[in-house]
Scaffold this motif. Structure first.
Motif, short mmCIF file in Angstrom:
data_model
loop_
_atom_site.label_atom_id
_atom_site.label_comp_id
_atom_site.label_asym_id
_atom_site.label_seq_id
_atom_site.Cartn_x
_atom_site.Cartn_y
_atom_site.Cartn_z
N ALA A 75 2.03 -31.30 -14.72
CA ALA A 75 2.59 -32.32 -13.84
C ALA A 75 1.52 -32.65 -12.81
O ALA A 75 0.77 -31.78 -12.38
N THR A 76 1.46 -33.91 -12.40
CA THR A 76 0.56 -34.33 -11.33
C THR A 76 1.41 -34.62 -10.11
O THR A 76 2.34 -35.42 -10.17
N ILE A 77 1.09 -33.96 -9.01
CA ILE A 77 1.86 -34.09 -7.78
C ILE A 77 0.99 -34.72 -6.71
O ILE A 77 -0.13 -34.26 -6.47
N ASN A 78 1.50 -35.81 -6.10
CA ASN A 78 0.80 -36.54 -5.04
C ASN A 78 -0.58 -37.02 -5.47
O ASN A 78 -1.47 -37.19 -4.64
N ASP A 79 -0.79 -37.24 -6.75
CA ASP A 79 -2.08 -37.66 -7.28
C ASP A 79 -3.21 -36.73 -6.84
O ASP A 79 -4.38 -37.11 -6.84
N ALA A 80 -2.87 -35.50 -6.43
CA ALA A 80 -3.88 -34.59 -5.90
C ALA A 80 -3.84 -33.21 -6.56
O ALA A 80 -4.85 -32.53 -6.64
N MET A 81 -2.67 -32.80 -7.05
CA MET A 81 -2.50 -31.45 -7.56
C MET A 81 -1.97 -31.47 -8.98
O MET A 81 -1.08 -32.25 -9.31
N SER A 82 -2.51 -30.60 -9.82
CA SER A 82 -2.03 -30.41 -11.17
C SER A 82 -1.30 -29.08 -11.23
O SER A 82 -1.82 -28.06 -10.79
#
Length: 88
Positions: free
Chosen positions: A62-69
């Motif tokens: 999942a990609t969260i806030n376009d910053a974290m995987s």
């Protein structure tokens, strides 16, 4: 789990590991929130007070806030192995 501030989340807490999914909650530290790519019918809900709930099964990250995987690598009974790294 503590993650870098650039991810826009506070400490991530695993609340349950059941039915092949890992349920987590986190406080929002940024001004917005986005998630994409949770497998296993993952979803996001408001936890009140500027927090979110996230439920993910084994599979694609999942990609969260376009910053974290965030990827659930393996679930075994009440134990899970997660990989958290910069999105890219």
């Amino acid at each position: 789990m503590t993650v870098p501030a650039t991810y826009g989340l506070g400490r991530i807490k695993v609340t349950a590991i059941t039915g092949g999914e890992v349920d987590m909650v986190a406080r929002l530290t940024g001004s917005g929130y986005s998630v994409s790519g949770c497998s296993g019918g993952g979803g996001v809900s408001s936890e009140g007070g500027g927090g979110v709930g996230l439920s993910c099964g084994e599979g694609p990250a999942a990609t969260i806030n376009d910053a974290m995987s965030l990827k659930v690598l393996k679930i075994h009974d009440t134990t899970a192995v997660l990989r958290i790294e910069p999105a890219g």
